[in-house]
Scaffold this active site. Structure first.
Site: not given
Length: 294
Positions: A47, A110, A136, A141, A164, A206
């Site tokens: 990202t 989405y 992840y 997000r 993550k 991370i």
């Protein structure tokens, strides 16, 4: 777990731009700075690397550059996520082809798949490519939150090796540690709570902040890994305002502003991300000062 190469501080690398194009020379310099600073791995085109506005060719080129520059000195976990399973498989295959050590695959965004849809997404990747894959989870997000129950199922697949976790929910890690088994690699995706994450049994972070302060972040994480919590708290206190400041505007705008203050990158980002606003710049500079960077 002691044999896993995926631990410690692993920067989520920015992708520097120059005149609208990927600044390859600048990217190589940033990677070298991270390795010299003592980081334990690298994540290109996550990202923070603005993968959503890179073309596929640019995405793949940045992964190649990272692997070539690292030259095996630290492991490379290539960003390879997509809300299309076929597209994610293509990115993971490319990562394997160019020599990346693992892939980081975000939960599909989405289209908001069910828990079964997310399981089947990762299972398809597991079945298609023999490369270690990190799930992840970043609900803020992606719009979906992969459950611990689904992670338990995924942990039984040979190529799904860890997570993550950018939720900031520290209760999840203890449950994962118990249910996913000793080989499940747990990496924080949230700098401010990484200290707590490590205390709960995490293996690394991370990190966005490492882009700006690799030496300090590596020292902090080395203390965590060594169970030297007094030293870890010292570095947490020095870095906490910087952790927060780098998200005072849409990321990675603040991080690129901070790097520009150090003469390491332009501030260029790609729309719809815009450069860091004037209103938050003083707070970023002050946080850098408290971290001993300026």
């Amino acid at each position: 777990m002691v044999h896993s190469p995926f631990k410690g501080v692993i920067p989520a690398l920015v992708t520097p731009f120059l005149n609208g194009e990927v600044d390859e020379k600048g990217f190589v310099a940033l990677v070298e700075r991270q390795i010299a600073g003592g980081v334990h791995g690298l994540v290109p085109v996550g990202t923070t690397g603005e993968t959503s506005t890179l073309s596929h060719d640019e995405h793949k080129r940045v992964v190649e550059l990272c692997v070539q520059t690292a030259r095996g000195r630290v492991p490379v976990i290539a960003g390879a996520g997509s809300n299309s399973t076929d597209e994610a498989i293509d990115f993971v295959r490319h990562a394997k082809t160019v020599g990346a050590d693992a892939a980081l695959v975000v939960t599909p965004y989405y289209n908001r798949p069910s828990q079964e849809g997310m399981y089947q997404h990762y299972k398809a990747i597991n079945d298609a490519v023999e490369l270690p894959v990190f799930v992840y989870n970043v609900p803020g997000r992606s719009g979906v939150d992969i459950s611990n129950d689904t992670l338990v199922r995924l942990s039984k697949l040979p190529n799904i090796v860890g997570i993550k976790d950018a939720t900031g929910d520290l209760t999840r890690i203890s449950l994962q540690r118990v249910t996913c088994g000793p080989d499940w690699v747990m990496l924080s995706g949230d700098d401010p709570t990484a200290l707590g994450y490590m205390a709960h049994g995490g293996h690394g972070v991370i990190s966005v902040t490492s882009n700006v302060a690799p030496d300090a972040c590596a020292t902090f994480m080395n203390a965590c890994v060594g169970n030297d919590w007094e030293t870890a708290r010292y570095w947490q206190d020095r870095l906490i305002k910087l952790h927060k400041a780098l998200f005072l505007d849409s990321s990675p705008g603040p991080t690129k502003f901070a790097l520009a203050q150090l003469g390491l990158s332009t501030e260029d980002v790609r729309l719809p991300i815009t450069p860091c606003s004037d209103a938050v710049r003083p707070a970023i500079v002050e946080a850098m000062r408290e971290a001993g960077l300026v």
